[in-house]
Design a protein around this motif. Structure first.
Motif, PDB file in Angstrom:
ATOM      1  N   ILE A 176       0.839  -1.212   0.000  1.00 25.05           N
ATOM      2  CA  ILE A 176       0.000   0.000   0.000  1.00 25.05           C
ATOM      3  C   ILE A 176       0.865   1.250   0.000  1.00 25.05           C
ATOM      4  O   ILE A 176       0.632   2.189  -0.771  1.00 25.05           O
ATOM      5  N   CYS A 177       1.872   1.273   0.867  1.00 23.25           N
ATOM      6  CA  CYS A 177       2.745   2.451   0.957  1.00 23.25           C
ATOM      7  C   CYS A 177       3.466   2.700  -0.366  1.00 23.25           C
ATOM      8  O   CYS A 177       3.625   3.844  -0.792  1.00 23.25           O
ATOM      9  N   LYS A 178       3.877   1.629  -1.025  1.00 18.74           N
ATOM     10  CA  LYS A 178       4.560   1.778  -2.310  1.00 18.74           C
ATOM     11  C   LYS A 178       3.619   2.388  -3.355  1.00 18.74           C
ATOM     12  O   LYS A 178       3.990   3.289  -4.107  1.00 18.74           O
ATOM     13  N   LYS A 179       2.372   1.910  -3.382  1.00 12.16           N
ATOM     14  CA  LYS A 179       1.392   2.447  -4.327  1.00 12.16           C
ATOM     15  C   LYS A 179       1.127   3.929  -4.072  1.00 12.16           C
ATOM     16  O   LYS A 179       1.029   4.736  -5.003  1.00 12.16           O
ATOM     17  N   GLN A 180       0.962   4.289  -2.813  1.00 13.66           N
ATOM     18  CA  GLN A 180       0.682   5.681  -2.462  1.00 13.66           C
ATOM     19  C   GLN A 180       1.886   6.582  -2.761  1.00 13.66           C
ATOM     20  O   GLN A 180       1.719   7.728  -3.191  1.00 13.66           O
ATOM     21  N   LEU A 181       3.075   6.061  -2.570  1.00 17.67           N
ATOM     22  CA  LEU A 181       4.284   6.838  -2.871  1.00 17.67           C
ATOM     23  C   LEU A 181       4.373   7.118  -4.368  1.00 17.67           C
ATOM     24  O   LEU A 181       4.679   8.245  -4.790  1.00 17.67           O
ATOM     25  N   TYR A 182       4.100   6.089  -5.196  1.00 20.21           N
ATOM     26  CA  TYR A 182       4.122   6.287  -6.641  1.00 20.21           C
ATOM     27  C   TYR A 182       3.093   7.326  -7.064  1.00 20.21           C
ATOM     28  O   TYR A 182       3.319   8.122  -7.985  1.00 20.21           O
ATOM     29  N   LYS A 183       1.954   7.327  -6.392  1.00 20.43           N
ATOM     30  CA  LYS A 183       0.916   8.308  -6.709  1.00 20.43           C
ATOM     31  C   LYS A 183       1.418   9.722  -6.433  1.00 20.43           C
ATOM     32  O   LYS A 183       1.249  10.636  -7.245  1.00 20.43           O
ATOM     33  N   VAL A 184       2.058   9.905  -5.264  1.00 21.49           N
ATOM     34  CA  VAL A 184       2.587  11.228  -4.903  1.00 21.49           C
ATOM     35  C   VAL A 184       3.640  11.680  -5.920  1.00 21.49           C
ATOM     36  O   VAL A 184       3.621  12.814  -6.402  1.00 21.49           O
ATOM     37  N   MET A 185       4.560  10.774  -6.271  1.00 15.75           N
ATOM     38  CA  MET A 185       5.616  11.130  -7.223  1.00 15.75           C
ATOM     39  C   MET A 185       5.022  11.470  -8.588  1.00 15.75           C
ATOM     40  O   MET A 185       5.451  12.419  -9.256  1.00 15.75           O
ATOM     41  N   ASP A 186       4.023  10.687  -8.991  1.00 18.91           N
ATOM     42  CA  ASP A 186       3.379  10.916 -10.285  1.00 18.91           C
ATOM     43  C   ASP A 186       2.696  12.284 -10.314  1.00 18.91           C
ATOM     44  O   ASP A 186       2.776  13.011 -11.314  1.00 18.91           O
ATOM     45  N   GLU A 187       2.029  12.646  -9.215  1.00 18.36           N
ATOM     46  CA  GLU A 187       1.348  13.940  -9.157  1.00 18.36           C
ATOM     47  C   GLU A 187       2.339  15.096  -9.189  1.00 18.36           C
ATOM     48  O   GLU A 187       2.089  16.126  -9.825  1.00 18.36           O
ATOM     49  N   ILE A 188       3.487  14.918  -8.505  1.00 17.27           N
ATOM     50  CA  ILE A 188       4.507  15.977  -8.497  1.00 17.27           C
ATOM     51  C   ILE A 188       5.071  16.172  -9.906  1.00 17.27           C
ATOM     52  O   ILE A 188       5.196  17.294 -10.401  1.00 17.27           O
ATOM     53  N   VAL A 189       5.408  15.059 -10.574  1.00 21.90           N
ATOM     54  CA  VAL A 189       6.002  15.136 -11.914  1.00 21.90           C
ATOM     55  C   VAL A 189       5.027  15.743 -12.918  1.00 21.90           C
ATOM     56  O   VAL A 189       5.425  16.518 -13.803  1.00 21.90           O
ATOM     57  N   LYS A 190       3.732  15.403 -12.792  1.00 24.38           N
ATOM     58  CA  LYS A 190       2.735  15.865 -13.762  1.00 24.38           C
ATOM     59  C   LYS A 190       2.138  17.228 -13.434  1.00 24.38           C
ATOM     60  O   LYS A 190       1.260  17.702 -14.161  1.00 24.38           O
TER      61      LYS A 190
END
Length: 583
Positions: free
Chosen positions: A376-390
């Protein structure tokens, strides 16, 4: 595939639906629209929720409307207020470029005066819930003698909700010459009964397979112990960071409790159930449709007929007793050709329900393990990184502040800055899952059966279960075949027992029913209902654990009937005389 022009849709309606994003007809529209434009025969259309049924009947109705006549020419019945309003909005959108079209929604739970004012001006198409329509008809504000077409939308849901008597009363008010259109997701016995009674020489149009769930929906279940259901729900929601879902609960109390817990734990959630006012329900649905709310926790009744775009998941916090309800729940997602997922959180005693649903819908469920904290933490981290990049940057807007920003972060290492940004956005999940409660694994044997699990109970065993604390379980000799549904039960109780009788769980079977009342009311309810007549039948009501009472028939000389048929005719229980020595 044909175009709307090839189907015979008028230019004015085509212009309106093109603005709404309609490009090519969906299968149900391609099958139904030409038939309704050309013929006067009755129609039974079976298609899953979300397949474009409103446009399938709405477009032909508008095109056949006589806009010079202000009398009510067409009637559309729906089971819920939300669906009623949704159909009305869609019909108004379809008729945007038509002159002289007057459509009005009439439904309960809202002030009746504005609806009366609209009806007085003349309404050609009425979209209504059955109860409010009958109320307005009895008051003399709705006139059905000129109705040429009646549509029953979500017919199976309407009948499941106990509107049989109301539908019968409405049909009795229609002119003899009219066309009936019945749209349903499933062909239940009740739907077949109504179709046989009121439709003549009907054309049956089936899109997809009868009684099957949406083809684009994946069915998944997680098995947990009952005590861990909410913890499992949190993990499932966290595992899908971009989730946009309806969470279905069995009761209004459970719905509100789950919504309150989610809100307390920081989730963007709201509840939808029958105890909310119409204004609250409208506001909740408006926010959900606009994606301002991420999770809608709802009961089956409140969420029936909802049309929400881009729903990614449906979560069954508890499986419904009626398989048709599961079909409707899962049909909320996977719409308009998009993929969707129906997730069920079940405890070990509900596993047999999964098998029953699989047989009915012809699709297999996939059992998944509850996501682990690390996943779960890995999925949420990827979401945060994706939002920052986009994230889009407006250089002109931020340019005046860049000098101060650069100076402020001048002595912070790039890697350290990234850690701080991610921790700020991601901290809630790290904090929770660092010490998250463990969810106990449900142990199974080599055959996949749950260890220590009892065999599924028979109907008789279920009926013999104890009622919820403080309640007493009652038996009554009326069931679905008698048209006896929750609404009829409540009306009967309130009429004969007096006041507003409190009721717990209700279990409706074909020929008999069980319901719970507070222990203090059990004797009163049994005495008041026993002996009354319901549609010609003498009613018997008693505690479920009592034997069928044999009452005095009050015949001359207090003599009971001599033949079993006499007992049956008068509603008495017949007991074969015991053999024994005569004294």
């Amino acid at each position: 595939m044909k175009t709307f022009e090839e189907l015979g849709v008028s230019p004015a309606i085509r212009k309106a639906i093109e603005e709404l994003g309609f490009q090519t007809p969906m299968p149900v529209q391609e099958a139904v629209i030409p038939f309704l434009l050309e013929g006067q025969r009755d129609v039974i259309a079976l298609a899953q929720t979300g397949t474009g049924k409103t446009a399938a009947f709405g477009i032909p109705l508008l095109q056949r409307l006589d806009t010079t006549d202000r009398n009510t020419q067409m009637l559309i019945l729906s089971p819920t207020r939300e669906l009623c309003l949704q159909i009305t909005d869609d019909m108004r959108d379809f008729s945007k470029y038509m002159d002289g079209v007057h459509i009005e929604a009439v439904y309960g739970g809202a002030a009746i005066e504005p609806q009366i004012r609209a009806l007085k001006k003349g309404v050609q198409i009425i979209v209504a819930t059955p109860g409010r329509l009958i109320d307005l008809k009895n008051r003399g504000f709705v006139h059905l003698e000129n109705v040429g077409i009646i549509v029953l939308d979500e017919a199976d849901e309407m009948l499941n909700m106990g509107f049989s008597d109301s539908i019968n009363e409405i049909f009795e008010s229609l002119p003899e010459e009219h066309q009936t259109l019945m749209f349903s997701a499933t062909m239940s016995r009740e739907v077949e009964r109504v179709a046989k009674k009121y439709l003549h020489d009907a054309e049956t149009i089936v899109v997809g397979s009868r009684n099957e769930g949406a083809e684009n929906v994946n069915h998944i279940y997680y098995m947990v112990h009952a005590k861990d259901k909410y913890l499992a729900l949190k993990r499932i929601v966290d595992y899908y960071p971009k989730i946009f879902a309806i969470i279905f609960c069995r009761t209004k109390i459970e719905t509100q409790e789950v919504a309150d817990k989610l809100i307390r734990d920081g989730y963007n959630a709201e509840s939808l159930h029958g105890d909310l006012s119409q204004q609250q329900r409208d506001l909740t649905m408006q926010k959900f449709r606009q994606h301002l709310t991420q999770l809608l926790v709802a009961t089956d009744v409140a969420a029936r007929g909802l049309d929400v775009d881009d729903l990614t998941h449906v979560i069954n916090y508890g499986l419904p007793d009626d398989i048709e309800n599961y079909t409707h729940r899962s049909g909320r997602t996977g719409r308009a050709g998009k993929k969707g997922t129906s997730i069920s959180i079940v405890h070990s005693k509900e596993k047999h329900k999964i098998r029953n649903i699989e047989k009915e819908i012809g699709k297999k469920f996939v059992e998944n393990e509850i996501p682990k904290a690390e996943e779960i933490c890995k999925k949420q981290l990827y979401k945060v990184m994706d939002e920052i990049v986009k994230t889009d940057v407006n250089d002109d807007e931020i340019a005046p502040f860049m000098q101060d920003i650069s100076r402020y972060f001048e002595y912070i290492d790039k890697d350290e800055l990234i850690k701080k940004i991610c921790s700020r956005e991601f901290g809630r999940f790290l904090t929770y899952y660092a010490d998250a409660p463990e969810i106990e694994v449900v142990e199974k044997d080599k055959k996949g059966n749950v260890k220590g699990e009892k065999k599924p109970q028979t109907d008789r065993q279920k009926r013999m279960n104890k009622a919820q604390a403080g309640y007493h379980r009652m038996f009554i000799n009326l069931g679905k075949r008698d048209g006896f549904y929750p609404g009829e039960l409540m009306q009967t109780l309130n009429r004969y027992v007096g006041g507003r009788q409190e009721v717990g769980h209700i279990d409706l079977l074909d020929t008999i029913s069980y319901f719970e009342v507070p222990e203090k009311d059990a004797r009163k309810v049994a005495s008041q209902l026993t002996g009354i007549r319901y549609r010609g039948r003498i009613v018997r009501c008693n505690s479920e654990d009592e034997k069928a009472p044999v009452k005095s028939t009050k015949r001359p000389n207090n003599q009971p009937p001599k033949r079993p048929t006499d007992f049956a005719d008068e509603g008495w229980a017949w007991r074969k005389p015991r053999k024994g020595k005569k004294k």
